[in-house]
Enzyme design. Structure first.
Site, PDB file in Angstrom:
ATOM      1  N   ARG A   1      -7.463  -0.746   1.559  1.00  0.00           N
ATOM      2  CA  ARG A   1      -7.892  -2.103   1.183  1.00  0.00           C
ATOM      3  C   ARG A   1      -8.336  -2.163  -0.278  1.00  0.00           C
ATOM      4  NH1 ARG A   1     -12.236  -1.788   5.839  1.00  0.00           N
ATOM      5  NH2 ARG A   1     -10.389  -0.724   6.617  1.00  0.00           N
TER       6      ARG A   1
ATOM      7  N   LYS B   1       0.846  -1.201   0.000  1.00  0.00           N
ATOM      8  CA  LYS B   1       0.000   0.000   0.000  1.00  0.00           C
ATOM      9  C   LYS B   1       0.878   1.246   0.000  1.00  0.00           C
ATOM     10  CE  LYS B   1      -3.132   2.625   2.991  1.00  0.00           C
ATOM     11  NZ  LYS B   1      -3.746   2.682   4.332  1.00  0.00           N
TER      12      LYS B   1
ATOM     13  N   LYS C   1     -10.486  13.176   7.316  1.00  0.00           N
ATOM     14  CA  LYS C   1      -9.892  13.032   8.636  1.00  0.00           C
ATOM     15  C   LYS C   1      -9.961  14.386   9.345  1.00  0.00           C
ATOM     16  CE  LYS C   1      -6.549   9.454   7.327  1.00  0.00           C
ATOM     17  NZ  LYS C   1      -7.037   8.352   8.150  1.00  0.00           N
TER      18      LYS C   1
ATOM     19  N   ASP D   1      -3.000  10.711   2.738  1.00  0.00           N
ATOM     20  CA  ASP D   1      -4.356  10.235   2.958  1.00  0.00           C
ATOM     21  C   ASP D   1      -5.164  11.290   3.703  1.00  0.00           C
ATOM     22  OD1 ASP D   1      -6.656   8.810   3.275  1.00  0.00           O
ATOM     23  OD2 ASP D   1      -5.881   7.525   4.870  1.00  0.00           O
TER      24      ASP D   1
ATOM     25  N   ASP E   1     -12.308   6.705   3.594  1.00  0.00           N
ATOM     26  CA  ASP E   1     -11.045   6.650   4.333  1.00  0.00           C
ATOM     27  C   ASP E   1     -10.540   5.214   4.476  1.00  0.00           C
ATOM     28  OD1 ASP E   1      -8.879   7.741   5.629  1.00  0.00           O
ATOM     29  OD2 ASP E   1      -9.847   7.825   7.589  1.00  0.00           O
TER      30      ASP E   1
END
Length: 515
Positions: free
Chosen positions: A353, A266, A278, A271, A349
């Site tokens: 995955r 990853k 966030k 992010d 968020d």
């Protein structure tokens, strides 16, 4: 760009006999359990006498304490640094105590003015300390890494020129130096700020790092064949330097290939959380969300430096910025993964995955196209829940086909100071991501953060299994969530990247026995 201090091994009696090699050193760093005076034997009369005198004067040396620098006539460089580990007599003590003391003691020697310290590691004879010298040497090397930004600005602090390690064979020293080359690359990728290490600049670093290594580097700048990766990156594409890419690193040794290891890393270079933004300061440090890609790149680099035989290693890096904007992907979207699985987005968020699922789908394709004895790994700073559940340990989970492999890796990780906490996938994990309607095949996540969700780092395994197309097959698959160990002290903004789990995976790939 990778900064690695040179490493040399010296015979166990080199210090007592005052060889030319020890004379070139300018400090001795003694890492040993309590009572530390009992472990100065064999290091020469000058060291033994000095340690005994120091212990009489300072009772703190009988336990674990900060490193102490002593003037030491008759000792190389005239400096002796004592770095006690504590007794290490408890059942729960492990080799990480050696690593911590070695890093602190070595850094203290450099602060004192040394450039070529000699590291001496003493540890109990229990099997869990079998790699104490190697772990201490790696810790000393790692203590000298400084951030890429500081090096490029020529503002890095002075570092050691070399490390000498007593009782370390020269061949072993070369192996550890190769591992450190990989760990340094991992730290540079993981720890560098998000503009300097935007997706395609990570790719450029890989091109430079793997030049003349024999590793094939393929960069896919068009990610349309990775629908989930493409969705995560939609809002970032309006900025040229933030555009995504997938990097494939292919290490093929000479001779027969008996094993194929495919690793998905990853690489979220920043992010924001996307539209599920966030908040409350939780965005700080999210440039480190590329630690899985850093670890995979570093592992392949270490393998190339070592010249590992018999194993082909394919590293897949999904390099994406999870930005927010008018093109952002949103919850409730249904997107077909590379494997053709319909994924309903539950929370933007939970982007990691999605990236891993598409990479694992590619890994599955490669594994099924005639690869020799394949095994798949996912390596990611995937969840905050893994730290909430396990603290500073890698969260390891696998399918039934991979259990014997994870058994071996688990033992090696403990031995190399990178212990794991293992869990098993359960029916609740698959029920959690099960479709809620006939419109989707799997749900990526719930609406809450992983830390607020029961089994918050376990159920993502079920998602990866389904969305990648692995579920129901026979390929062994191991998922390593390094969210709790990617940086020291779990300080995501300022903590030093660790390089976990490169040493233990290197031991696994090299065929080191777990017995």
């Amino acid at each position: 760009m990778v900064h690695v201090t040179s490493l040399a091994g010296l015979p166990a009696n080199a210090l007592a006999e005052a060889t030319a090699a020890t004379a070139a050193c300018d400090a001795v760093v003694l890492v040993a359990p309590s009572p530390i005076a009992q472990h100065a034997g064999g290091l020469g009369a000058a060291v033994g006498a000095l340690v005994e005198a120091a212990v009489r004067a300072d009772c703190a040396l009988e336990g674990k304490c900060a490193p102490l620098v002593l003037p030491a006539p008759g000792v190389p460089g005239g400096r002796l640094v004592l770095a006690p580990t504590g007794a290490l007599s408890e059942e729960v003590d492990d080799v990480r105590s050696v690593a911590e003391a070695a890093a602190a003691g070595f850094a203290r020697a450099v602060e004192a003015g040394a450039s070529r310290p000699l590291l001496v590691v003493r540890a109990p004879s229990a099997p869990r300390f079998a790699r104490a010298i190697e772990v201490g040497a790696l810790a000393a090397l790692g203590s000298q890494w400084t951030p890429l930004e500081a090096r490029e600005a020529e503002m890095a602090p002075r570092s050691a020129e070399s490390v000498a390690v007593l009782g370390l064979p020269e061949a072993r020293a070369r192996e550890l130096a190769a591992i450190e080359v990989g760990r340094a690359l991992c730290r540079d990728i993981t720890g560098t700020e998000p503009e300097r290490m935007a997706p395609r600049r990570v790719a450029e670093m890989c091109e430079a790092a793997f030049a003349r290594t024999g590793v094939l580097v393929k960069i896919e700048r068009n990610v349309d064949d990775y629908p989930l990766i493409s969705a995560v990156s939609r809002a970032s594409r309006v900025v040229e330097r933030h555009r995504p890419c997938v990097v494939r690193l292919d290490y093929r040794p000479r001779g027969e290939i008996r094993r194929t290891v495919l690793l998905a890393g990853k690489g979220v270079t920043y992010d924001t959380g996307g539209v599920d933004l966030k908040t409350d300061g939780n965005m700080a440090g999210m440039s480190r969300d590329k630690g899985g890609a850093g670890a995979v790149a570093g592992l392949v680099r270490a393998a190339a430096a070592l010249g590992l035989e018999g194993v082909r290693i394919v590293g897949l890096l999904g390099l994406v910025r999870n930005s927010i904007g008018e093109e952002s992907y949103v919850s409730d979207e249904i997107i077909r993964s590379r494997a053709g699985v319909r994924v309903r987005i539950g929370n933007t968020d939970a982007e990691g995955r999605l990236i891993q699922a598409d990479l694992l789908a590619l890994a599955r394709e490669l594994a099924m196209s005639g690869a020799a004895d394949p095994i798949l790994f996912s390596v990611a700073t995937l969840t905050g829940h893994v730290y909430r559940a396990h603290g500073p340990y890698t969260g390891a989970i696998c399918n039934s086909a991979a259990r014997p492999e994870l058994d071996r890796l688990d033992v090696l990780a403990e031995r190399w100071g990178e212990p794991m906490e293992r869990v098993r996938p359960r029916r609740e994990d698959y029920a959690f991501v099960a479709p809620r309607s006939c419109a989707e095949d799997v749900v990526s996540s719930n609406r809450l953060a992983s830390v607020s969700t029961p089994r918050g780092h376990q159920f993502p395994f079920a998602f990866l299994d389904i969305a990648s197309g692995l579920k129901g097959g026979t390929l062994p698959f191991i998922h390593l969530d390094i969210g709790g160990v990617g940086v020291d002290s779990v300080d995501w903004q300022f903590g030093r990247p660790t390089g976990v789990p490169i040493p233990s995976l290197t031991a696994y790939l090299s065929g080191e026995s777990s017995s």
